[in-house]
Design an enzyme around this catalytic site. Structure first.
Site, PDB file in Angstrom:
ATOM      1  N   ALA A 169       0.811  -1.222   0.000  1.00  0.00           N
ATOM      2  CA  ALA A 169       0.000   0.000   0.000  1.00  0.00           C
ATOM      3  C   ALA A 169       0.842   1.269   0.000  1.00  0.00           C
ATOM      4  CB  ALA A 169      -0.893  -0.011   1.239  1.00  0.00           C
ATOM      5  N   LYS A 210      -7.276   2.433   9.600  1.00  0.00           N
ATOM      6  CA  LYS A 210      -8.617   2.958   9.749  1.00  0.00           C
ATOM      7  C   LYS A 210      -9.259   2.987   8.373  1.00  0.00           C
ATOM      8  CE  LYS A 210      -8.537   6.287   7.734  1.00  0.00           C
ATOM      9  NZ  LYS A 210      -8.121   6.652   6.356  1.00  0.00           N
TER      10      LYS A 210
HETATM   11  N1  LIG Z   1      -3.860   6.206   8.934  1.00  0.00           N
HETATM   12  C1  LIG Z   1      -3.639   6.983   7.898  1.00  0.00           C
HETATM   13  O1  LIG Z   1      -3.097   8.071   8.016  1.00  0.00           O
HETATM   14  C2  LIG Z   1      -4.026   6.513   6.525  1.00  0.00           C
HETATM   15  C3  LIG Z   1      -3.705   7.261   5.386  1.00  0.00           C
HETATM   16  C4  LIG Z   1      -4.015   6.733   4.115  1.00  0.00           C
HETATM   17  C5  LIG Z   1      -4.683   5.523   4.020  1.00  0.00           C
HETATM   18  N2  LIG Z   1      -5.030   4.848   5.155  1.00  0.00           N
HETATM   19  C6  LIG Z   1      -5.747   3.564   5.079  1.00  0.00           C
HETATM   20  O2  LIG Z   1      -4.836   2.587   4.583  1.00  0.00           O
HETATM   21  C7  LIG Z   1      -5.521   1.636   3.774  1.00  0.00           C
HETATM   22  C8  LIG Z   1      -4.851   1.579   2.407  1.00  0.00           C
HETATM   23  O3  LIG Z   1      -4.888   2.837   1.791  1.00  0.00           O
HETATM   24  P1  LIG Z   1      -3.870   3.219   0.597  1.00  0.00           P
HETATM   25  O4  LIG Z   1      -4.219   4.552   0.118  1.00  0.00           O
HETATM   26  O5  LIG Z   1      -2.482   3.000   1.023  1.00  0.00           O
HETATM   27  O6  LIG Z   1      -4.339   2.163  -0.502  1.00  0.00           O
HETATM   28  P2  LIG Z   1      -3.544   1.399  -1.666  1.00  0.00           P
HETATM   29  O7  LIG Z   1      -2.274   2.100  -1.987  1.00  0.00           O
HETATM   30  O8  LIG Z   1      -4.522   1.177  -2.752  1.00  0.00           O
HETATM   31  O9  LIG Z   1      -3.157   0.023  -0.980  1.00  0.00           O
HETATM   32  C9  LIG Z   1      -4.051  -0.986  -0.685  1.00  0.00           C
HETATM   33  C10 LIG Z   1      -3.324  -2.317  -0.855  1.00  0.00           C
HETATM   34  O10 LIG Z   1      -4.262  -3.363  -0.623  1.00  0.00           O
HETATM   35  C11 LIG Z   1      -3.956  -4.468  -1.453  1.00  0.00           C
HETATM   36  N3  LIG Z   1      -5.213  -4.956  -2.044  1.00  0.00           N
HETATM   37  C12 LIG Z   1      -5.816  -6.134  -1.775  1.00  0.00           C
HETATM   38  N4  LIG Z   1      -6.934  -6.296  -2.476  1.00  0.00           N
HETATM   39  C13 LIG Z   1      -7.073  -5.181  -3.229  1.00  0.00           C
HETATM   40  C14 LIG Z   1      -8.028  -4.765  -4.190  1.00  0.00           C
HETATM   41  N5  LIG Z   1      -9.096  -5.527  -4.519  1.00  0.00           N
HETATM   42  N6  LIG Z   1      -7.842  -3.576  -4.791  1.00  0.00           N
HETATM   43  C15 LIG Z   1      -6.799  -2.793  -4.479  1.00  0.00           C
HETATM   44  N7  LIG Z   1      -5.857  -3.137  -3.565  1.00  0.00           N
HETATM   45  C16 LIG Z   1      -5.981  -4.325  -2.952  1.00  0.00           C
HETATM   46  C17 LIG Z   1      -2.935  -4.024  -2.488  1.00  0.00           C
HETATM   47  O11 LIG Z   1      -1.709  -4.653  -2.177  1.00  0.00           O
HETATM   48  P3  LIG Z   1      -1.156  -5.913  -3.021  1.00  0.00           P
HETATM   49  O12 LIG Z   1      -1.707  -5.795  -4.404  1.00  0.00           O
HETATM   50  O13 LIG Z   1       0.308  -5.714  -2.957  1.00  0.00           O
HETATM   51  O14 LIG Z   1      -1.605  -7.133  -2.306  1.00  0.00           O
HETATM   52  C18 LIG Z   1      -2.801  -2.518  -2.270  1.00  0.00           C
HETATM   53  O15 LIG Z   1      -1.468  -2.090  -2.367  1.00  0.00           O
HETATM   54  C19 LIG Z   1      -6.988   2.084   3.764  1.00  0.00           C
HETATM   55  O16 LIG Z   1      -7.683   1.400   4.777  1.00  0.00           O
HETATM   56  C20 LIG Z   1      -6.913   3.564   4.120  1.00  0.00           C
HETATM   57  O17 LIG Z   1      -8.070   4.049   4.766  1.00  0.00           O
HETATM   58  C21 LIG Z   1      -4.708   5.327   6.377  1.00  0.00           C
END
Ligand SMILES: NC(=O)c1ccc[n+]([C@@H]2O[C@H](COP(=O)([O-])OP(=O)(O)OC[C@H]3O[C@@H](n4cnc5c(N)ncnc54)[C@H](OP(=O)(O)O)[C@@H]3O)[C@@H](O)[C@H]2O)c1
Length: 330
Positions: A13, A97
């Site tokens: 992610a 979250k």
């Molecule tokens: N606490 C904070 O400050 C903060 C900030 C931003 C985001 N977040 C949270 O972190 C989480 C991820 O956010 P992100 O922006 O980092 O997302 P992202 O870059 O899209 O990452 C999500 C990861 O989930 C995996 N995945 C598994 N099934 C998937 C599907 N069907 N479609 C897309 N990805 C899938 C993928 O990894 P693989 O393909 O490598 O398996 C992907 O890299 C969310 O819950 C978001 O709310 C939190």
């Protein structure tokens, strides 16, 4: 438990790359293994981000006996399944979250966390930040009298049409992505569960809320007025309004060194303070988890304490937004 906490990551992610791993390095810990759906992409992620090993799939991470804790930054709809599996595998868990985008799933996760010997945190980093500790101190010193109202925004601009936040089936939408922050802040500062909610939303044809505004109420005439969305340039703030003054926070949820707190108390000079640290915002949370796992401190803000209240409030807000606006007739 080794001196250095050994972390495993589920998925490649963006948030792991931009926030969690920098904090881990700052705190002196390391990510031992990352698992992803595509092994080639996962290997590249590991080599670019200083993670020792890449493995195919998520199961291989949680069953790895060489790790102490698992970080779960998967889409919201997958948090329940993988948090439960990681707890059952005997790992400490930091899940992103919102813990879930469905209150019934959240109940299952909390039940699993209650019966597990391992701790689960939802990755709201702000309550561990020095700035939040200072806010609690200001409020308990009575600088603004009784806290009555919180006004808080969290907006940013989403430009990628393939982003997980635009997929309803993955638990997308503005409320569960960023609206959850003001609601968690209010719950913690009021020290209470929400009693009612009213909200309006702008819906996308894909079924997600792209923007939302609302009011969540708490006992003793206290409330949070929130606005969240994915259409404007990034902006967050919180205004804590008390009976005798207010605190204005330029960046309540991911404060950087140059962010400020402004304290306005009746009859006193305005005071502006610095947020206190320029460390990546997850650093204090990561340090706290390590200290808990080494038995050096008691856990704070565990999911079993904080998360179900937030999920119940989010559920009320979402139900209100879906019911629609009632307009006055002529
Ligand atoms: N606490 C904070 O400050 C903060 C900030 C931003 C985001 N977040 C949270 O972190 C989480 C991820 O956010 P992100 O922006 O980092 O997302 P992202 O870059 O899209 O990452 C999500 C990861 O989930 C995996 N995945 C598994 N099934 C998937 C599907 N069907 N479609 C897309 N990805 C899938 C993928 O990894 P693989 O393909 O490598 O398996 C992907 O890299 C969310 O819950 C978001 O709310 C939190």
């Amino acid at each position: 438990m080794t001196e250095q906490l050994r972390w495993g990551l589920l998925g490649t992610a963006r948030i792991a790359q931009t926030a969690f791993l920098p904090a881990l390095r700052t705190a002196g810990h390391s990510a031992v293994v990352v698992g992803g759906r595509d092994i080639g992409r996962t290997q590249l992620f590991a080599s670019e981000n200083g993670v020792n090993r890449a493995v195919q799939g998520y199961e291989a991470v949680i069953s790895d006996s060489g790790i102490d804790a698992v970080y779960i930054p998967l889409p919201n709809s997958m948090h329940a399944e993988w948090s439960i599996k990681a707890l059952e595998a005997g790992k400490a868990v930091l899940c992103e979250k919102s813990l879930c985008a469905d209150v019934n799933q959240a109940r299952l996760v909390i039940e699993a966390a209650r019966s597990s010997s391992m701790p689960l945190w939802e990755a709201f980093a702000f309550p561990f930040h020095r700035q939040y500790e200072r806010i609690v101190e200001i409020l308990s010193n009575g600088a603004i009298g009784e806290l009555r109202e919180i006004q808080s925004h969290f907006h940013f601009q989403l430009t990628d049409p393939t982003n997980i936040r635009l997929e309803s089936a993955l638990g997308g939408g503005a409320l569960y992505d960023v609206g959850c922050y003001p609601i968690r802040l209010a719950q913690l500062l009021f020290g209470a569960n929400a009693t009612a909610a009213t909200a309006i939303a702008s819906w996308q044809s894909c079924g997600i809320d792209i923007e939302m505004q609302g009011v969540v109420e708490y006992s003793f005439e206290r409330r949070v007025l929130f606005s969240c969305g994915m259409l404007r340039d990034t902006g967050t703030y919180a205004r804590l309004v008390g009976e005798l003054g207010e605190v204005r926070i330029t960046n309540p949820f991911h404060a950087r060194g140059f962010d400020t707190l402004e304290i306005l108390s009746a009859g006193k000079e305005r005071v502006i303070e610095n947020a206190g640290t320029s460390e990546p915002s997850f650093t204090a949370l990561v340090r706290h988890i390590a200290a808990v796992l080494r038995d050096e401190t008691d856990p704070r803000h565990l999911a079993v304490e904080d998360s179900l209240s937030t999920e119940l409030a989010l559920d009320m807000v979402m139900r209100s937004a879906k019911t629609g606006v009632v307009s006055r007739t002529a």
